[in-house]
Each structure stands twice: as structure tokens, then as C-alpha cells.
Design a protein around this motif. Structure first.
Motif, short mmCIF file in Angstrom:
data_model
loop_
_atom_site.label_atom_id
_atom_site.label_comp_id
_atom_site.label_asym_id
_atom_site.label_seq_id
_atom_site.Cartn_x
_atom_site.Cartn_y
_atom_site.Cartn_z
N MET A 1 55.59 11.85 45.27
CA MET A 1 56.22 11.46 46.54
C MET A 1 55.36 11.92 47.71
O MET A 1 54.62 12.87 47.61
CB MET A 1 57.59 12.11 46.66
CG MET A 1 58.60 11.61 45.65
SD MET A 1 58.92 9.87 45.82
CE MET A 1 59.53 9.80 47.49
N ILE A 2 55.48 11.22 48.82
CA ILE A 2 54.89 11.64 50.08
C ILE A 2 56.03 12.16 50.93
O ILE A 2 56.86 11.40 51.40
CB ILE A 2 54.19 10.47 50.79
CG1 ILE A 2 53.07 9.90 49.92
CG2 ILE A 2 53.64 10.92 52.13
CD1 ILE A 2 52.44 8.65 50.48
N MET A 3 56.10 13.46 51.09
CA MET A 3 57.22 14.04 51.80
C MET A 3 56.75 15.18 52.69
O MET A 3 55.92 15.99 52.29
CB MET A 3 58.29 14.55 50.83
CG MET A 3 58.92 13.48 49.96
SD MET A 3 60.26 14.10 48.96
CE MET A 3 61.49 14.43 50.20
N GLY A 4 57.30 15.24 53.88
CA GLY A 4 57.06 16.38 54.75
C GLY A 4 55.77 16.25 55.56
O GLY A 4 54.82 15.57 55.18
N ILE A 5 55.78 16.90 56.71
CA ILE A 5 54.60 17.00 57.57
C ILE A 5 54.47 18.49 57.91
O ILE A 5 55.06 18.97 58.88
CB ILE A 5 54.76 16.16 58.85
CG1 ILE A 5 55.09 14.70 58.50
CG2 ILE A 5 53.50 16.22 59.71
CD1 ILE A 5 55.42 13.84 59.71
N PHE A 6 53.73 19.21 57.09
CA PHE A 6 53.73 20.67 57.21
C PHE A 6 52.58 21.21 58.05
O PHE A 6 52.68 22.30 58.61
CB PHE A 6 53.68 21.30 55.82
CG PHE A 6 54.99 21.26 55.09
CD1 PHE A 6 55.97 22.20 55.33
CD2 PHE A 6 55.24 20.25 54.17
CE1 PHE A 6 57.19 22.16 54.67
CE2 PHE A 6 56.46 20.20 53.50
CZ PHE A 6 57.43 21.16 53.76
N TYR A 7 51.46 20.50 58.14
CA TYR A 7 50.28 21.09 58.76
C TYR A 7 49.75 20.32 59.96
O TYR A 7 49.10 20.90 60.81
CB TYR A 7 49.16 21.25 57.71
CG TYR A 7 49.59 22.10 56.54
CD1 TYR A 7 49.70 23.48 56.66
CD2 TYR A 7 49.91 21.51 55.32
CE1 TYR A 7 50.12 24.26 55.60
CE2 TYR A 7 50.33 22.29 54.24
CZ TYR A 7 50.43 23.66 54.39
OH TYR A 7 50.85 24.42 53.33
N SER A 8 50.02 19.02 60.04
CA SER A 8 49.58 18.26 61.21
C SER A 8 50.44 18.64 62.41
O SER A 8 51.67 18.73 62.30
CB SER A 8 49.69 16.76 60.94
OG SER A 8 48.86 16.38 59.86
N VAL A 163 56.23 8.11 55.61
CA VAL A 163 55.09 7.25 55.96
C VAL A 163 55.31 6.60 57.33
O VAL A 163 54.40 6.56 58.17
CB VAL A 163 54.88 6.18 54.88
CG1 VAL A 163 53.86 5.14 55.34
CG2 VAL A 163 54.41 6.82 53.58
N ILE A 164 56.51 6.08 57.56
CA ILE A 164 56.81 5.43 58.84
C ILE A 164 56.71 6.41 59.99
O ILE A 164 56.11 6.12 61.05
CB ILE A 164 58.20 4.77 58.80
CG1 ILE A 164 58.22 3.61 57.81
CG2 ILE A 164 58.62 4.30 60.18
CD1 ILE A 164 59.59 3.02 57.59
N PRO A 176 45.61 5.66 53.39
CA PRO A 176 44.97 4.86 52.34
C PRO A 176 45.88 3.74 51.87
O PRO A 176 47.10 3.92 51.73
CB PRO A 176 44.72 5.90 51.23
CG PRO A 176 44.63 7.20 51.94
CD PRO A 176 45.58 7.10 53.10
N ALA A 177 45.29 2.58 51.61
CA ALA A 177 46.07 1.39 51.30
C ALA A 177 46.91 1.56 50.05
O ALA A 177 47.99 0.97 49.93
CB ALA A 177 45.15 0.19 51.16
N ASP A 178 46.43 2.35 49.09
CA ASP A 178 47.14 2.49 47.82
C ASP A 178 48.06 3.71 47.78
O ASP A 178 48.69 3.98 46.76
CB ASP A 178 46.16 2.57 46.66
CG ASP A 178 45.14 3.69 46.84
OD1 ASP A 178 45.14 4.32 47.91
OD2 ASP A 178 44.34 3.93 45.91
N ALA A 179 48.19 4.45 48.89
CA ALA A 179 49.00 5.66 48.90
C ALA A 179 50.47 5.34 48.66
O ALA A 179 51.16 6.02 47.89
CB ALA A 179 48.83 6.43 50.21
N VAL A 180 50.98 4.30 49.34
CA VAL A 180 52.39 3.94 49.18
C VAL A 180 52.65 3.44 47.77
O VAL A 180 53.70 3.74 47.17
CB VAL A 180 52.78 2.87 50.22
CG1 VAL A 180 54.21 2.39 49.98
CG2 VAL A 180 52.65 3.43 51.63
#
Length: 221
Positions: A1-8, A163-164, A176-180
Motif C-alpha cells: 500500500m501507499i499510505m502516509g506522508i511522513f517525511y515530505s 496518491v490524490i 511513477p506510472a506503475d506505482a498505483v
């Protein structure tokens, strides 16, 4: 999963704007929390253990970008185990522990609680209520409808929300195009794991599955 924004680094304006709904959701969760749940033998221990496991699971990740990683989520299972209010509280504690242990941005705490706790837990609770309202009250409906397909939808919605939001907060960052695609593939695989664990808990540890009602799904069947 792509979850969270911890460092940006999220701008203080957006951090405060997004922290508002997260704080309101936490207050609502604390208000609606049934403390009797934690008084059931072994439930409090399972809840505490799940918080620690979440932090460890999130750390086992595959980096895509410096602050974008693929990893198991675990939140769909926690939502089914403890219900919306207790799950939001536990996941929020796990987010705070992860931020502390791995030097994340405290400014992003509200953003991460919104993405990783509030959105998936409310969506999971909505799916549970709709399946109970419109589908037969059968154990296999719960196991497959919520334990498998529900977990897939919950994890996918959390990843897509991240992602949104990342695209809105960081328009110059190229995803990256294939990340989702990989995120959805991982969500599919995790759904199998959640479905398996939910089935095991329903049979051997039903007390750990607070959203599973014996009277609703088993009595008279």
C-alpha cells in the motif's frame, strides 16, 4: 500500500487545515468509544499488540520515492477487529509511535491520521453497515464481503486517497506510472491475508473480532 506522508514537508497551512478533520474524528472516536470492549479478557492485550505490529509492518517497506513506499497496511484488519472508534484510536497511536521512532514530521501527524486512520475506518464501518443492511446475515457474507472484498476496498481507498493528496500537496513530484498498479496489486494480496485472519479469528478467537455478531450471523442458521 501507499499510505502516509511522513517525511515530505507539508506546508503549515495545509497541515493545519487537514489536521482539523483528524482532530474532530479523534474527538468523536473518544466520545463514542465503548470502554467495555477493552474490559473483555484478552481484547486489551490484542489491541495493544496490534498497535505495535502496525508500526513494525509499516517499516517493512519497498521505497518508490524518498517519501513514497509500498508496504502492507493492516488497517482493514484492525477496523474489523475493534470497530471504528477503537480502531481510529489505536491506528492514531501507531502513527504517533511511528513518527517518533523513525523521525517523521510531527507537522504531518494530522494528515497521516486522516489518511491512515479516519478515512479507512469510516469507510470500513460504512461497508459493514451496508452489507448488514442489504445482504443476507450469513457468516460467509461477513467473511468474504467484509473480510476479503471489504478489506480490498478499504486498503485501495486509503492508498488512492494518499496518491490524490500527494498530487495536490506536491504537484511537482512525479509519481511513477506503475506505482498505483503495484499498490492495487499489493492491496489484492493483503485482502487474501485479511480474509484468512478474519476467518481464523471468527472460529478460534471471536472475542478479537468485535464487528462479528454471533446473534446476527450464526443464531438460527
Amino acid at each position: 500500500m501507499i499510505m502516509g506522508i511522513f517525511y515530505s514537508a507539508v506546508s503549515p497551512f495545509w497541515a493545519l487545515m487537514l489536521a482539523g478533520p483528524a482532530v474532530l474524528a479523534l474527538l468523536h472516536a473518544s466520545h463514542t468509544l465503548r470502554k467495555t470492549q477493552l474490559e473483555i479478557p484478552t481484547v486489551f492485550s490484542a489491541w495493544c499488540a496490534s498497535i505495535i505490529v502496525l508500526v513494525l509492518v509499516w517499516r517493512m517497506r519497498v521505497p518508490v520515492l524518498p517519501d513514497l513506499h509500498l508496504h502492507l497496511s493492516g488497517v482493514a484488519l484492525i477496523c474489523l477487529m475493534f470497530g471504528r472508534s477503537l480502531a481510529i484510536t489505536g491506528i492514531s497511536i501507531a502513527i504517533a509511535l511511528y513518527t517518533f521512532e523513525y523521525d517523521g514530521s510531527w507537522l504531518n501527524l494530522g494528515v497521516n491520521i486522516l489518511l491512515m486512520a479516519v478515512i479507512p475506518c469510516w469507510f470500513s464501518d460504512l461497508l459493514l453497515k451496508k452489507t448488514q443492511q442489504y445482504l443476507p446475515h450469513h457468516m460467509f457474507i461477513y467473511l468474504f464481503g467484509n473480510g476479503f472484498f471489504g478489506a480490498l476496498l478499504v486498503n485501495a481507498s486509503a492508498g488512492i486517497s494518499t496518491v490524490i493528496l500527494r498530487s495536490l500537496l506536491f504537484p511537482d513530484a512525479n509519481l511513477p506510472a506503475d506505482a498505483v498498479a503495484y499498490m492495487l496489486l499489493l492491496a489484492w494480496g493483503e485482502a487474501f491475508l485479511v480474509g484468512f485472519l478474519v476467518t481464523i479469528f471468527a472460529v478460534y478467537r471471536p472475542v478479537w473480532l468485535q464487528t462479528f455478531d454471533d446473534n446476527l450471523y450464526l443464531r438460527g442458521k
